[in-house]
Scaffold this motif. Structure first.
Motif, mmCIF file in Angstrom:
data_model
loop_
_atom_site.group_PDB
_atom_site.id
_atom_site.type_symbol
_atom_site.label_atom_id
_atom_site.label_comp_id
_atom_site.label_asym_id
_atom_site.label_seq_id
_atom_site.Cartn_x
_atom_site.Cartn_y
_atom_site.Cartn_z
ATOM 1 N N VAL B 14 0.849 -1.199 0.000
ATOM 2 C CA VAL B 14 0.000 0.000 0.000
ATOM 3 C C VAL B 14 0.881 1.244 0.000
ATOM 4 C CG1 VAL B 14 -1.805 1.270 1.235
ATOM 5 C CG2 VAL B 14 -1.830 -1.229 1.218
ATOM 6 N N ARG B 15 1.887 1.218 0.819
ATOM 7 C CA ARG B 15 2.826 2.329 0.893
ATOM 8 C C ARG B 15 3.526 2.530 -0.450
ATOM 9 N NH1 ARG B 15 6.615 0.859 5.489
ATOM 10 N NH2 ARG B 15 7.630 -0.206 3.761
ATOM 11 N N PHE B 16 3.893 1.424 -1.072
ATOM 12 C CA PHE B 16 4.540 1.503 -2.377
ATOM 13 C C PHE B 16 3.603 2.135 -3.408
ATOM 14 C CE2 PHE B 16 5.493 -0.464 -6.568
ATOM 15 C CZ PHE B 16 6.776 0.033 -6.736
ATOM 16 N N GLY B 17 2.364 1.674 -3.408
ATOM 17 C CA GLY B 17 1.379 2.268 -4.311
ATOM 18 C C GLY B 17 1.255 3.762 -4.097
ATOM 19 N N MET B 18 1.188 4.157 -2.857
ATOM 20 C CA MET B 18 1.052 5.581 -2.538
ATOM 21 C C MET B 18 2.236 6.399 -3.045
ATOM 22 S SD MET B 18 -1.844 6.126 -1.261
ATOM 23 C CE MET B 18 -2.368 4.898 -2.454
ATOM 24 N N GLN B 20 3.917 5.721 -5.619
ATOM 25 C CA GLN B 20 3.996 5.673 -7.078
ATOM 26 C C GLN B 20 2.886 6.480 -7.763
ATOM 27 O OE1 GLN B 20 5.765 2.908 -9.357
ATOM 28 N NE2 GLN B 20 7.367 3.508 -7.938
ATOM 29 N N PHE B 21 1.695 6.471 -7.167
ATOM 30 C CA PHE B 21 0.563 7.162 -7.811
ATOM 31 C C PHE B 21 -0.410 7.687 -6.767
ATOM 32 C CE2 PHE B 21 -0.278 2.593 -7.599
ATOM 33 C CZ PHE B 21 -1.418 2.592 -6.823
ATOM 34 N N GLY B 22 0.066 7.875 -5.546
ATOM 35 C CA GLY B 22 -0.830 8.130 -4.425
ATOM 36 C C GLY B 22 -1.265 9.569 -4.191
#
Lengths: 137, 137
Positions: B14-18, B20-22
DNA sequence: AATATACACTTGCTTTTAGCAAGTAAAATT
DNA sequence: AATTTTACTTGCTAAAAGCAAGTGTATATT
């Protein structure tokens, strides 16, 4: 979100989502509640990303106002508050699982356990129902 | 994301997603590319939410740097740039669809067409493959 | 019973980012 | 050649995030 400008962004589903939980801290709080079993203010603080106390407080208020989480007094210690996902919040699980599936593919340092991702890709619905058990008590 | 603090947030999915496009503008740009057929700078500008030119420019650079979108010179008008989703960006579709499914349930003013949501709930994989056609040419 | 500690915020200040309006440069149109 | 379109860039203001310290209430300790 705190942003006054986007508070009433309804209509478009993506825009609506953004206005309801569309910032990194909200996502992390939802993650904590959904997958990490964290339920108390101090547990969110200790999650590791280093959220500030004032920001956490604001996000919790926002998420509660948007009906995604609920705040209750703890049954054991009546001075403490317990946070939990509402039905509306729980229903974000498919989105969160899809994000995790994606991240596992593209983050070389991913911490997602292989067993988890295997179950997710083999039978996401079964995994979802299984995770659901921990949220409803 | 522009945020220097979270640029290297890998590990947690989730942190990675954030990282990258968060943020809301990134989500809206991805939406435009994925579902609205928008591919040019001015088309993102005209999307309706009122993004500022400088913010749009920054988000496009960020998303490109993160490998989610790619910028190419237009084949017809060589002075123009065309933006498109990379494979990595296209693979965000399940997450986006899950968000749309959720928003349709909870936004009383949702614009999601009933036919779309019916297809999504009946056979999400078929819908996904169908939408994919428009992205790969 | 008084003191200390834990918990959940709140406040004030600084830094960062967003937002807005105007400007710029290259290419395309007239 | 002059105007317009396109895709930014710059400078300024406003808003939000981040940080450290403080506040108030309830529980625990001495």
């Amino acid at each position: 979100m705190v942003d006054e400008r986007t508070k009433d962004w309804s209509g478009c589903p993506v825009r609506f989502g953004m206005s309801q939980f569309g910032d990194k801290w909200s996502f992390l709080i939802i993650r904590d509640l959904m997958f990490k079993g964290r339920r108390y203010n101090h547990e969110f603080m200790e999650a590791g990303e280093g959220i500030s106390t004032n920001i956490l407080a604001r996000r919790l208020v926002d998420l509660e106002r948007n009906g995604i989480i609920q705040k209750k007094t703890d049954l054991v210690k009546k001075s403490k508050f317990v946070y939990s996902l509402t039905e509306k919040g729980i229903e974000l699980m498919p989105m969160m699982l899809a994000m995790m599936d994606w991240a596992e593919k593209y983050d070389p340092n991913t911490e997602v356990p292989e067993s988890f991702i295997k179950r997710l890709r083999k039978d996401p619905e079964a995994l979802r129902l299984d995770l659901l058990k921990d949220l409803q008590e």
